[in-house]
Structures are given as structure tokens and as C-alpha cells.
Design an enzyme around this catalytic site. Structure first.
Site, mmCIF file in Angstrom:
data_model
loop_
_atom_site.group_PDB
_atom_site.id
_atom_site.type_symbol
_atom_site.label_atom_id
_atom_site.label_comp_id
_atom_site.label_asym_id
_atom_site.label_seq_id
_atom_site.Cartn_x
_atom_site.Cartn_y
_atom_site.Cartn_z
ATOM 1 N N THR A 11 0.802 -1.230 0.000
ATOM 2 C CA THR A 11 0.000 0.000 0.000
ATOM 3 C C THR A 11 0.833 1.277 0.000
ATOM 4 O O THR A 11 0.272 2.375 -0.047
ATOM 5 C CB THR A 11 -0.932 0.023 1.232
ATOM 6 O OG1 THR A 11 -0.137 -0.161 2.415
ATOM 7 C CG2 THR A 11 -1.987 -1.067 1.157
ATOM 8 N N GLY A 13 5.113 3.201 -0.500
ATOM 9 C CA GLY A 13 6.566 3.170 -0.660
ATOM 10 C C GLY A 13 7.102 2.107 -1.597
ATOM 11 O O GLY A 13 6.680 1.973 -2.759
ATOM 12 N N TYR A 152 15.944 -1.770 15.335
ATOM 13 C CA TYR A 152 15.598 -1.818 13.900
ATOM 14 C C TYR A 152 16.745 -2.492 13.127
ATOM 15 O O TYR A 152 16.519 -3.382 12.299
ATOM 16 C CB TYR A 152 15.309 -0.416 13.345
ATOM 17 C CG TYR A 152 15.066 -0.447 11.854
ATOM 18 C CD1 TYR A 152 13.917 -1.048 11.332
ATOM 19 C CD2 TYR A 152 15.999 0.079 10.956
ATOM 20 C CE1 TYR A 152 13.701 -1.121 9.955
ATOM 21 C CE2 TYR A 152 15.786 0.017 9.585
ATOM 22 C CZ TYR A 152 14.637 -0.584 9.081
ATOM 23 O OH TYR A 152 14.437 -0.667 7.729
ATOM 24 N N LYS A 156 16.857 -6.061 10.749
ATOM 25 C CA LYS A 156 17.299 -6.173 9.348
ATOM 26 C C LYS A 156 18.524 -7.085 9.233
ATOM 27 O O LYS A 156 18.761 -7.700 8.195
ATOM 28 C CB LYS A 156 17.556 -4.776 8.770
ATOM 29 C CG LYS A 156 16.263 -3.970 8.599
ATOM 30 C CD LYS A 156 15.279 -4.686 7.666
ATOM 31 C CE LYS A 156 13.996 -3.925 7.458
ATOM 32 N NZ LYS A 156 13.096 -4.573 6.494
ATOM 33 N N PRO A 182 18.345 -1.679 0.812
ATOM 34 C CA PRO A 182 18.348 -0.265 0.453
ATOM 35 C C PRO A 182 18.957 0.597 1.559
ATOM 36 O O PRO A 182 18.924 0.244 2.741
ATOM 37 C CB PRO A 182 16.859 0.070 0.290
ATOM 38 C CG PRO A 182 16.129 -1.231 0.265
ATOM 39 C CD PRO A 182 16.974 -2.188 1.043
ATOM 40 N N LEU A 184 18.957 5.030 2.029
ATOM 41 C CA LEU A 184 17.957 6.067 2.299
ATOM 42 C C LEU A 184 16.926 6.163 1.163
ATOM 43 O O LEU A 184 17.229 6.659 0.083
ATOM 44 C CB LEU A 184 18.737 7.377 2.361
ATOM 45 C CG LEU A 184 18.309 8.516 3.254
ATOM 46 C CD1 LEU A 184 18.271 8.091 4.708
ATOM 47 C CD2 LEU A 184 19.299 9.672 3.082
ATOM 48 N N VAL A 185 15.709 5.693 1.425
ATOM 49 C CA VAL A 185 14.648 5.747 0.401
ATOM 50 C C VAL A 185 13.539 6.652 0.931
ATOM 51 O O VAL A 185 13.036 6.426 2.038
ATOM 52 C CB VAL A 185 14.044 4.346 0.138
ATOM 53 C CG1 VAL A 185 13.102 4.385 -1.061
ATOM 54 C CG2 VAL A 185 15.137 3.300 -0.068
ATOM 55 N N THR A 187 10.108 7.497 1.505
ATOM 56 C CA THR A 187 8.774 6.867 1.489
ATOM 57 C C THR A 187 8.073 7.367 2.755
ATOM 58 O O THR A 187 8.486 8.358 3.346
ATOM 59 C CB THR A 187 8.899 5.327 1.565
ATOM 60 O OG1 THR A 187 9.556 5.016 2.805
ATOM 61 C CG2 THR A 187 9.690 4.732 0.411
HETATM 62 P P1 NDP Z 1 6.424 2.665 3.970
HETATM 63 O O1 NDP Z 1 6.067 3.072 5.361
HETATM 64 O O2 NDP Z 1 6.163 3.618 2.875
HETATM 65 O O3 NDP Z 1 5.730 1.268 3.624
HETATM 66 C C1 NDP Z 1 5.696 0.216 4.544
HETATM 67 C C2 NDP Z 1 4.631 -0.769 4.113
HETATM 68 O O4 NDP Z 1 4.650 -1.895 5.018
HETATM 69 C C3 NDP Z 1 3.228 -0.170 4.181
HETATM 70 O O5 NDP Z 1 2.447 -0.688 3.147
HETATM 71 C C4 NDP Z 1 2.752 -0.670 5.529
HETATM 72 O O6 NDP Z 1 1.352 -0.709 5.670
HETATM 73 C C5 NDP Z 1 3.324 -2.074 5.506
HETATM 74 N N1 NDP Z 1 3.295 -2.669 6.837
HETATM 75 C C6 NDP Z 1 3.861 -2.244 7.969
HETATM 76 N N2 NDP Z 1 3.543 -3.054 8.988
HETATM 77 C C7 NDP Z 1 2.738 -4.020 8.466
HETATM 78 C C8 NDP Z 1 2.088 -5.149 9.008
HETATM 79 N N3 NDP Z 1 2.192 -5.455 10.302
HETATM 80 N N4 NDP Z 1 1.339 -5.916 8.185
HETATM 81 C C9 NDP Z 1 1.230 -5.621 6.870
HETATM 82 N N5 NDP Z 1 1.816 -4.566 6.304
HETATM 83 C C10 NDP Z 1 2.558 -3.772 7.103
HETATM 84 O O7 NDP Z 1 7.979 2.309 4.060
HETATM 85 P P2 NDP Z 1 8.982 1.658 2.981
HETATM 86 O O8 NDP Z 1 8.315 1.436 1.699
HETATM 87 O O9 NDP Z 1 10.207 2.477 3.012
HETATM 88 O O10 NDP Z 1 9.297 0.284 3.708
HETATM 89 C C11 NDP Z 1 9.177 -0.972 3.066
HETATM 90 C C12 NDP Z 1 10.293 -1.885 3.548
HETATM 91 O O11 NDP Z 1 11.539 -1.333 3.150
HETATM 92 C C13 NDP Z 1 10.375 -2.064 5.067
HETATM 93 O O12 NDP Z 1 10.656 -3.412 5.343
HETATM 94 C C14 NDP Z 1 11.545 -1.176 5.454
HETATM 95 O O13 NDP Z 1 12.168 -1.608 6.633
HETATM 96 C C15 NDP Z 1 12.438 -1.361 4.247
HETATM 97 N N6 NDP Z 1 13.448 -0.350 4.024
HETATM 98 C C16 NDP Z 1 13.107 0.976 3.890
HETATM 99 C C17 NDP Z 1 14.083 1.917 3.666
HETATM 100 C C18 NDP Z 1 13.801 3.381 3.585
HETATM 101 O O14 NDP Z 1 14.743 4.183 3.726
HETATM 102 N N7 NDP Z 1 12.580 3.808 3.329
HETATM 103 C C19 NDP Z 1 15.483 1.499 3.505
HETATM 104 C C20 NDP Z 1 15.730 0.100 3.705
HETATM 105 C C21 NDP Z 1 14.739 -0.780 3.917
HETATM 106 P P3 NDP Z 1 0.566 0.293 6.669
HETATM 107 O O15 NDP Z 1 0.455 1.591 5.933
HETATM 108 O O16 NDP Z 1 -0.722 -0.399 6.914
HETATM 109 O O17 NDP Z 1 1.408 0.432 7.894
HETATM 110 C C1 8X3 Z 2 15.993 2.011 6.271
HETATM 111 C C2 8X3 Z 2 17.181 2.833 5.959
HETATM 112 O O1 8X3 Z 2 19.229 3.948 6.952
HETATM 113 O O2 8X3 Z 2 17.106 4.433 7.988
HETATM 114 O O3 8X3 Z 2 16.296 0.685 6.529
HETATM 115 O O4 8X3 Z 2 18.101 2.313 8.297
HETATM 116 S S1 8X3 Z 2 17.929 3.405 7.382
#
Ligand code: NDP
Ligand code: 8X3
Length: 253
Positions: A11, A13, A152, A156, A182, A184-185, A187
Site C-alpha cells: 500500500t 513506498g 531496527y 534487518k 536499500p 535512504l529511500v 517513502t
Molecule cells: P512505507 O512506510 O512507505 O511502507 C511500509 C509498508 O509496510 C506499508 O504498506 C505498511 O502498511 C506495511 N506494513 C507495515 N507493517 C505491516 C504489518 N504489520 N502488516 C502488513 N503490512 C505492514 O515504508 P517503505 O516502503 O520504506 O518500507 C518498506 C520496507 O523497506 C520495510 O521493510 C523497510 O524496513 C524497508 N526499508 C526501507 C528503507 C527506507 O529508507 N525507506 C530502507 C531500507 C529498507 P501500513 O500503511 O498499513 O502500515
Molecule cells: C531504512 C534505511 O538507513 O534508515 O532501513 O536504516 S535506514
């Protein structure tokens, strides 16, 4: 050949970007998440472009509901080719000795146990068919702890070890396992981490061009479409001015 791709956390990012990129690639999608209205919006957007989409509403921490949803998949959706374990979050950024028990539980239950639940539910079918690909969304945070990242980062790091373990356990099959890491993304990640403090979240991306969800989705689609004998085991994807999880060089203005 087009594939059936299941994406958790579709939903927002990176998960949402993966949904759009796999759709562009001609694949059919099972999109899962907690927010039914957002899943329905994405389904409408993608079906209008000719993609077949099934949505599943559940929280990856709810093992019974996840099991029920996967077991009740209609026949033509049961053969999942690619599982993108993306659902995850960070909560809080403070010294370990001041962290919130509740935040820790949520991160561990989602990032580790939720990912394991989905893996345990989906991978047996892949083993039976001798076909499949698991793409876990890890993080640079799993390579080394950074200040105040403690729990956190540990989740990971677990994603890396769980990916490595699974890769070994399916090495006798044609299944592939990829851990995408990844940096820094931009989202909703930081809004969630800072419990809705949007100003603090915006500061994370100040003075640097961050990655986008699309940048990560491109790598996921590449890995899923590599020739059958090529296993993209792990990829670290950083923003150009990011040297590591903790080294980020920001421009002054
Ligand atoms: P977002 O917050 O944009 O998206 C996270 C997604 O995960 C949302 O759809 C959220 O849904 C869903 N989610 C969270 N908890 C649950 C749950 N219990 N059950 C089902 N869905 C859930 O963040 P990102 O897109 O950035 O994150 C996606 C992944 O990427 C994560 O695993 C994050 O740790 C990882 N990541 C992100 C980075 C960044 O810098 N952004 C870098 C490295 C890794 P809901 O809206 O309902 O909470
Ligand atoms: C998400 C990126 O650098 O905030 O995993 O851990 S960071």
C-alpha cells in the site's frame, strides 16, 4: 513468462513501487496490506492498465489470518512464483537504554516474525513445484548498527541471516533467494519511525537526493527476471552521497 507475484506491504513506498513495476513487466499480482481502501485503489489503477490483481487484507503479524488468506487463494492464484517480503517498519530512533518496549515488539513481530510467517506459508508450494523466488527487503541497517538504530538494525540483520539460511535450505531446488538492502529511500518510512512527526521525517532527506521506491523496485524486477541459473543473492543500494548506514554527506543549502 509472466509470473504470479505476491507483495506484502503493497500500500505504500517500496511495496507500492514494486506492484507498479511488476505490473509493467506483465506479471499478475497478489497485493497484501492492512489498508483495504488503498489496496482497492491500487487494484483499480493496475487493472485499468490490464494487470490481473488479487488483494488480500491482513496484518503480517496475524499468523492465523495470513494462513487463512494464503490457504483460501483461488486455484489459479495458488502457484506463487515470487514472494516479495516487503512489509516492515522502524519505530523510534533513540539509545537502546531508552527504547520503547512496545516499539521493539512491533518491529520484531513485523520485520522478523511476519517475514518468517509469509516464508513458511508460501515456500513449501515453491519447493513442491521446484520453482520460485523470495525477495526479502532487508536494509543497509542490517549490515552494521548505526547510532540509535539498535533494534531496527537488529531486525534487518535478522532478515540477512534468514535470507542466507533459506538460500542454503533451498539450494537443492531451482528456487532463488534475494536480500535487497536499500539505504535512504524517501517513502512513508520516516513518518512512521517518528510517529507522525513530519518535520523530523523531512529532515532525514534534507541536503541529499534520496533513493525512491522505484529505484528499489527496478532491482527487484531485475532479480526476478535474471536467467534461471543466476541467483542475485544480495544487493546493497545506496544513495550516491551515502557512504554507509551512518555516513551521509549533505549539501549545505
Ligand atoms: P512505507 O512506510 O512507505 O511502507 C511500509 C509498508 O509496510 C506499508 O504498506 C505498511 O502498511 C506495511 N506494513 C507495515 N507493517 C505491516 C504489518 N504489520 N502488516 C502488513 N503490512 C505492514 O515504508 P517503505 O516502503 O520504506 O518500507 C518498506 C520496507 O523497506 C520495510 O521493510 C523497510 O524496513 C524497508 N526499508 C526501507 C528503507 C527506507 O529508507 N525507506 C530502507 C531500507 C529498507 P501500513 O500503511 O498499513 O502500515
Ligand atoms: C531504512 C534505511 O538507513 O534508515 O532501513 O536504516 S535506514
Amino acid at each position: 513468462m509472466n509470473k504470479t507475484v505476491l507483495i506484502t506491504g503493497a500500500t505504500s513506498g517500496i511495496g507500492l513501487a514494486c506492484a507498479r513495476k511488476f505490473a509493467e513487466n506483465g506479471d499478475r499480482l497478489i497485493l497484501s496490506g492492512r489498508k483495504e481502501n488503498l489496496l482497492s485503489d491500487i487494484r483499480s489503477e493496475l487493472t485499468a492498465k490490464g494487470t490481473e490483481v488479487l488483494t488480500l487484507t491482513f496484518d503480517v503479524r496475524d499468523r492465523d489470518k495470513a494462513k487463512q488468506c494464503i490457504q483460501a487463494l483461488p486455484g489459479e492464484w495458488q502457484e506463487i512464483d515470487v514472494l516479495v517480503n516487503n512489509a516492515g517498519l522502524a519505530l523510534g530512533l533513540e539509545p537502546e537504554y531508552e527504547g520503547s518496549f512496545e516499539d521493539w515488539e512491533t518491529m520484531i513481530d513485523t520485520n522478523i516474525k511476519g517475514l518468517l510467517t509469509m516464508t513458511r506459508l508460501v515456500v513449501p508450494g515453491m519447493v513442491e513445484r521446484n520453482r520460485g523466488h523470495i525477495i526479502n527487503i532487508g536494509s543497509v541497517a542490517g549490515d552494521a548498527a548505526y547510532a540509535n538504530g539498535n533494534v531496527y538494525c537488529a531486525t534487518k540483520s535478522a532478515v540477512k541471516t534468514i535470507s542466507d539460511g533459506l538460500r542454503i535450505d533451498v539450494a537443492h531446488t531451482a528456487i532463488r533467494v534475494t536480500n535487497l538492502k536499500p539505504g535512504l529511500v524517501e517513502t512513508n518510512f520516516s513518518n512512521t519511525r517518528f510517529h507522525g512527526d513530519t518535520e523530523r521525517a523531512a529532515n532525514v532527506y534534507k541536503g541529499i537526493k534520496p533513493l525512491t521506491g522505484d529505484d528499489i523496485a527496478d532491482v527487484a524486477v531485475y532479480a526476478a527476471n535474471a536467467p534461471a541459473h543466476v541467483q542475485i543473492a544480495e544487493v546493497l543500494i545506496l544513495a550516491t552521497h551515502q557512504g554507509s548506514g551512518s555516513v551521509i554527506v549533505r549539501s549545505k543549502e
